[in-house]
Enzyme design. Structure first.
Site, PDB file in Angstrom:
ATOM      1  N   CYS A   4       0.767  -1.072   0.056  1.00 39.35           N
ATOM      2  CA  CYS A   4      -0.041   0.072  -0.022  1.00 39.35           C
ATOM      3  C   CYS A   4       0.907   1.393   0.133  1.00 39.35           C
ATOM      4  O   CYS A   4       1.936   1.247   0.683  1.00 39.35           O
ATOM      5  CB  CYS A   4      -0.911   0.044   1.259  1.00 39.35           C
ATOM      6  SG  CYS A   4      -1.780   1.589   1.736  1.00 39.35           S
ATOM      7  N   CYS A   7       1.132   4.296   3.945  1.00 42.84           N
ATOM      8  CA  CYS A   7       2.001   4.485   5.163  1.00 42.84           C
ATOM      9  C   CYS A   7       3.396   3.949   4.488  1.00 42.84           C
ATOM     10  O   CYS A   7       3.509   3.053   3.982  1.00 42.84           O
ATOM     11  CB  CYS A   7       1.540   3.662   6.102  1.00 42.84           C
ATOM     12  SG  CYS A   7       0.045   4.129   6.877  1.00 42.84           S
ATOM     13  N   CYS A  82      -8.291  -0.811   7.725  1.00 39.59           N
ATOM     14  CA  CYS A  82      -6.973   0.038   7.732  1.00 39.59           C
ATOM     15  C   CYS A  82      -6.661   0.410   9.153  1.00 39.59           C
ATOM     16  O   CYS A  82      -7.361   1.022   9.793  1.00 39.59           O
ATOM     17  CB  CYS A  82      -7.367   1.331   6.724  1.00 39.59           C
ATOM     18  SG  CYS A  82      -5.928   2.549   6.801  1.00 39.59           S
ATOM     19  N   GLN A 175      -8.785  18.831   8.249  1.00 32.91           N
ATOM     20  CA  GLN A 175      -7.714  18.109   8.593  1.00 32.91           C
ATOM     21  C   GLN A 175      -8.242  16.630   8.987  1.00 32.91           C
ATOM     22  O   GLN A 175      -9.258  16.322   9.705  1.00 32.91           O
ATOM     23  CB  GLN A 175      -7.322  18.868  10.082  1.00 32.91           C
ATOM     24  CG  GLN A 175      -6.676  20.298   9.772  1.00 32.91           C
ATOM     25  CD  GLN A 175      -5.526  20.204   9.004  1.00 32.91           C
ATOM     26  OE1 GLN A 175      -4.866  19.014   8.864  1.00 32.91           O
ATOM     27  NE2 GLN A 175      -5.015  21.396   8.454  1.00 32.91           N
ATOM     28  N   GLU A 225     -11.319  31.728   0.260  1.00 34.01           N
ATOM     29  CA  GLU A 225     -11.267  30.171  -0.076  1.00 34.01           C
ATOM     30  C   GLU A 225     -11.652  29.936  -1.491  1.00 34.01           C
ATOM     31  O   GLU A 225     -12.518  30.352  -1.689  1.00 34.01           O
ATOM     32  CB  GLU A 225     -12.168  29.278   0.918  1.00 34.01           C
ATOM     33  CG  GLU A 225     -12.369  27.920   0.574  1.00 34.01           C
ATOM     34  CD  GLU A 225     -11.074  27.178   0.536  1.00 34.01           C
ATOM     35  OE1 GLU A 225     -11.267  26.069  -0.588  1.00 34.01           O
ATOM     36  OE2 GLU A 225     -10.276  27.246   1.168  1.00 34.01           O
ATOM     37  N   ASP A 268      -2.778  28.463   5.025  1.00 35.56           N
ATOM     38  CA  ASP A 268      -2.863  26.956   5.335  1.00 35.56           C
ATOM     39  C   ASP A 268      -2.890  26.645   3.655  1.00 35.56           C
ATOM     40  O   ASP A 268      -4.034  25.971   3.451  1.00 35.56           O
ATOM     41  CB  ASP A 268      -4.021  26.395   6.049  1.00 35.56           C
ATOM     42  CG  ASP A 268      -3.872  25.151   6.271  1.00 35.56           C
ATOM     43  OD1 ASP A 268      -2.923  24.126   5.989  1.00 35.56           O
ATOM     44  OD2 ASP A 268      -4.681  24.457   7.028  1.00 35.56           O
ATOM     45  N   CYS A 295       1.638  21.371   5.260  1.00 34.71           N
ATOM     46  CA  CYS A 295       1.871  19.887   5.335  1.00 34.71           C
ATOM     47  C   CYS A 295       3.183  19.506   4.232  1.00 34.71           C
ATOM     48  O   CYS A 295       2.914  18.478   4.072  1.00 34.71           O
ATOM     49  CB  CYS A 295       0.460  19.249   4.799  1.00 34.71           C
ATOM     50  SG  CYS A 295       0.026  20.045   3.208  1.00 34.71           S
TER      51      CYS A 295
END
Length: 337
Positions: A4, A7, A82, A175, A225, A268, A295
């Site tokens: 996968c 991760c 998961c 988030q 936005e 952000d 991020c």
């Protein structure tokens, strides 16, 4: 794990993951921002290292099985559960039985503090799928042309951060780690250091997460936005907040129309960062402090160079492990004029 593509670090002890995040941040700030000793104050561990994600995205394999994109970036690894998905999301994964040829992506969402569940289906065409739903989850369909249809329940769900409840429509960003997002809001509040009389600008504001958490501490808050769904959510979330205004449009479109000064600006952006043109417009508004929520440390480092050129100096920063078991990390940085 290993097939996968979601991760990368499940095989690494959690404390070591935190240290690796700090090493990567220091390296990228040194190489890309040319800051030899970045003023990073450490990393905030995640409240939960497993079962934390309130949102996962599934794709269909050629055989029709649902799963994550594999490490090769193209094939699909089918899954039945998961380990990093919140229990409410994992419940949706386990319940899915899917037969639909035109699927582009399936997003499973949950309000982990409210118990609400949602399935968002994005299709390659315009045809609305038939549905059999045996659980109390909302189901919405997003066609290729952008038409959003509610097939069951509500077109949005709710999530709670501290004492404030936020509405988020099916396609809206929120988030992915609710518990850690509460810590993120606290860091942004601390870094903004509002005293009550400031004008605050919130770029890439989403559903108003930071704007509304800061509104009681500012004289005026303007949020920007680009997503029409998120902007509508922000307007609904800000109902009754008299000093809050939401402007729909991209930062590049809206910023030239704004007059400064803004004493504080929060950004952000997506992983691509702000970019030079947006930062030049930010500098025109003469902020005393800029709080950059990132991020992707690489684009934060790149933008740090542009900010320095525009007269804003990196004063402090801190990392938050928003995505345990992965190589991704959230960073908040404060720049001052």
């Amino acid at each position: 794990f290993g097939r996968c593509g979601g991760c990368q670090w499940q095989h690494i002890a959690y404390e070591r993951q935190l240290g690796l995040h700090l090493d990567v941040i220091a390296d990228q700030m040194r190489r890309l921002a040319h800051i030899a000793d970045a003023p990073c104050e450490g990393i905030v561990p995640a409240p939960q290292a497993w079962a934390y994600r309130n949102n996962v995205q599934l794709h269909a394999s050629p055989s029709g099985a649902l799963g994550y994109v594999a490490t090769d970036g193209s094939s699909v690894v089918s899954i039945e559960s998961c380990p990093i998905a919140h229990d409410l999301v994992d419940e949706l994964i386990a319940a899915l039985e899917w037969q639909y040829a035109g699927l582009r992506r399936l997003t499973l969402r949950a309000g982990t503090a409210t118990g609400e569940q949602m399935i968002l289906m994005e299709s390659e065409g315009e045809e609305t799928p038939e549905l059999e739903l045996e659980m109390a989850a909302s189901f919405v369909h997003l066609s290729a042309s952008g038409r959003l249809t509610t097939l069951a329940g509500s077109p949005f769900l709710h999530e709670r951060l501290h004492e404030r409840t936020y509405r988020a429509s099916g396609p809206s960003f929120f988030q992915v780690n609710t518990a850690q997002a509460e810590n993120l809001v606290e860091v942004v509040q601390e870094y903004a250091a509002l005293q009550g009389g400031e004008r605050l600008l919130d770029l890439f504001s989403g559903v108003g997460t930071f704007s509304l958490a800061l509104a009681s501490r500012a004289a005026e808050v303007i949020a920007v936005e680009s997503s029409p769904w998120s902007a509508a959510d922000a307007e609904a979330n800000g109902e009754g907040v008299g000093n809050f205004t939401i402007l729909e449009g991209s930062a590049g479109e809206v910023l030239p129309r704004l007059d400064g000064p803004f004493q504080a600006i929060v950004v952000d952006p997506p992983r691509s960062g702000c970019g030079k043109e947006v930062i030049e417009e930010i500098a025109r508004l003469r902020p005393e402090r800029l709080i950059y929520v990132s991020c992707d440390t690489a684009t934060l480092a790149r933008d740090s160079v542009y900010l320095h050129q525009a007269g804003l100096r990196l004063e402090r920063m801190v990392a938050l492990d928003m995505f345990p078991q992965t190589a991704h990390v959230e960073t908040v940085a404060r720049f001052i004029s």
